[in-house]
Design a protein around this motif. Sequence first.
Motif, short mmCIF file in Angstrom:
data_model
loop_
_atom_site.label_atom_id
_atom_site.label_comp_id
_atom_site.label_asym_id
_atom_site.label_seq_id
_atom_site.Cartn_x
_atom_site.Cartn_y
_atom_site.Cartn_z
N LYS A 1 44.11 112.18 60.08
CA LYS A 1 43.22 113.33 59.82
C LYS A 1 42.34 113.07 58.46
O LYS A 1 41.29 113.32 58.40
N GLY B 1 37.37 113.54 61.67
CA GLY B 1 37.77 114.16 63.06
C GLY B 1 36.75 113.76 64.22
O GLY B 1 36.57 114.43 65.11
N GLN C 1 38.17 116.73 69.25
CA GLN C 1 38.20 117.25 67.81
C GLN C 1 36.30 117.72 67.72
O GLN C 1 35.56 116.84 68.30
N ILE D 1 42.20 118.82 54.53
CA ILE D 1 42.55 117.54 54.79
C ILE D 1 43.45 117.05 53.67
O ILE D 1 43.09 116.98 52.37
#
Length: 908
Positions: free
Chosen positions: A91, A134, A139, A175
């Motif tokens: 991520k 992403g 995503q 994140i």
Amino acid sequence: MITTSEPKNKSISLVGSQYALSNAAPLSPDDYRDLVKRRAVSILHLTPDEHAWDNNEELRRETETLILEKINKESNLLPIDFLSKGVERAKSICRIVTPSGFGTGFLIDKWVVMTNHHVIQSADEAENCFAEFGYEDNQNPIKVKLKPSDLFITSPFEELDFTIVGCDSSGSDDIIPIKLLRSPTTITRGEYANIIQHPKGRKKEVALQDNTISYVYDKVIHYTTDTEPGSSGSAVFNNQWQLVALHHAGWYTDKSQQNAINEGIRISAIVSKLVALAQVGDSGALRLTQKLEGTSPYLGFYDVEGLIDNPDDLAEIEIPTFKGDKRFADIGFWNIENFNNTVQEQRVKAVAQIVADMSMDTLGLVEVEKGALEQLVNTLKDRGAAMDYVYLEAEGAQDLAVLFDTTTTKVELKDDINHRYSKLLRSTVNGKPAFPKKREPLFALCTVKEEKKDVQFLMIVVHLKAMRDKISKQRRTAAAETLAVIIEDLKQDDKFKHLPIVLGGDLNDDAGSTSLTSVMNSPSVITLTTDDALAGHISYLKAPHSLIDHIIITKDMKTGSIQNDGQTDDAAIVRLDKTIADFVKNISDHAPLVLRVIYKDESQEQERGRAWLTPVYLANENTLERTLLRLSLNQFKLEEEQPYYDAEKDKLDIVNYYRSIQFQGNGTQLFRQLHGLLLDTHTTIFTYKQSRNHLYSEVDLHEDRTLRSIYSGNKLDPEMLIQEDFRIEQLRKEFLENKESLERLDEESLEEMFEEKMQFNTEHVVPQSWFNKKSPMVSDLHHLFTCESDCNSFRSNIPYFDFADYNPEAYREQLRNECGKRGGNIRFEPENGKGEVARAVLYFLLRYPSKIGKEKVNVELLLNWHKEHPVTIHEKHRNRAIYELQGNRNPLIDFPESAEQIDFTSGV
């Protein structure tokens, strides 16, 4: 930087061996051997034999083989959370979009991204770039604009080829950043590397497992991993998903392009560069280094603090294996609180994380049990930390231990010290032990290995009685008094007097409390937590939120100058409760305390040893309790058949002490030489009260553990004399504080009036009135002797005399059988101690020339008494004891024959 002819939507990459980092060097054999050893701790769960690893390349090769065998055996059998951790790391990986093309980057802190310098070379360029998180299947990508105005640090391609740049907060808040690791021991040859990347600008991909580290250099690693152009700036992980490198370049080693080498900049090298920048004031680098995860096993909790004299000379710091250019040791103390045999696994893991991150050479632990310590040591191995412990068992579950890093330190439990001071350590207050439940101090001899010279110190871990009620305070006071006496005695012992001492742990009271005064204000120590107390810092994290854990060091231990919360300090309270959620609930009520000790190099220490010490005037008065403890200790030593006077030991000190004296010179020259020596070596100046305490408890003790009155020779009980002296001192204080008396007389007249009524049991063989009671003469132990107050009064300030016959009409002589003879107010001959008093007065003439008139001293008489009454073993004991206390000696005792050579007329 390599680009395509088109300005947009092309990958940025370095392909070709010409792009290999030119300033990377192979690790030295010692550094590589150390890396393999430390990885073996984590992978093979072993505790290395440090002696066996010294220069042992065969052992290194055998261990590498074992590591490879285990890796190959488990290559397809990984914990199930390996995948979930990888997903979490992914991520933070982003595609970097620049006007020139695509690269890869990753989030290392909130709103901070890292990539290669050859991807983003300047702040101006970064203004036109963004990070895309992403960008992968299923995503919705989040585009974040880069903000070099917030933070921008870059290292050119030729150096470390990295760029760190701020980014917009919008969209990246959720994140979790990939933490930068301080340790350089996160991967070695044969381990797997995992890379998450955007090859050729494509959606996010991962290269797993079939990617092997082939070589480890000081600043880069080489690995065989499938990477394509566009992977520049990718994050390289080990199998624990720790960040180990920043992908930098790659090249093929054969024409068919089947065998490739990829190169990554070691994160430890980048972090070392940031540490160096922070040392010269780079605010961005400082911000990042304050959030580093873990510590360097070579530098510990304080990193480079205190280890460099010139922050501008930081080239060595940029090498990940930098071990400091000074001898140092990192020491800590921590009451883990109820860390017993029933401890839960999760708490053991949490404690292990804290211990590993602090990376102390030695860590004194309070309230522990052996079963919990065994679990802790095994869990630490999983984190790559090889640690062991020594242990002192008490009653109940509140034992003491010293945990130590076996790669840097050797620790020996010194329970023989507990035996040596057993009588003191078992002292009681109102029938209750000063140290509850046999919770005696733990003594440990610690040796931290350094290249030039090992660092040694004695560590004392303590846990004093808790609670604030009257009896508990009295027990703490007694324990603190005992510790003070033990430290003072150790500093006089040949085995320990050159060994710094650090005492710490849970003392269960504030720095300013009366119960801890004796140990914290002891003349040979410094309490490092005093300034923390004044600043309002706390170590006990529950109500009443106080500073009850302390570190006390002897003055011969040099603490480093370190930065703690932005301020220079000598010790730090590690406030983990600010960074670890539920610290108090799940880990401990107490914060650890740590310090760094810096040792000078040998040339500096030798230079210091050649210089005479400046005299120290000791203002701290001993309490009755401490004086009685010291007496008890000295009597116990004699009971244990320790030598009353060690002639062989003293002989060496005598030779060294008089090394500069030419005894064959003329009388005047010899007098001057000895005067200079006695003056320069009189390094400790006591108050008169302190000297009396030392006199009764140590200096004047005879072999049978009693005292003798100097003039009568009568035996006296030292404990009774000590108590009597303290009683008189208290009466004197009350007398001088009497307002009505003060209104009628000045203080000096009051003193004289009091002394006429109440005499101390101490005789100045050179009467105080002869030198106006001035310091240091009034407290110089060489001319102080135990003396019954009646004999003291009888002699008064009358000069010594030797009566040829008894002629009362001539001198109105008074006979006193026990003390001596007195002829009016002008003559006194003692019944006993003529040799002792003669040598003491002759010493006084050498040490304080011209302080007393010729009419007061008959030098010929004193020399005759000196010859007729040889030096006794009691005098030799006294001389040795005084030498250890105030620094100088009496040459008339050490060299009786020298009396005939010295011109004593120079002293009157």
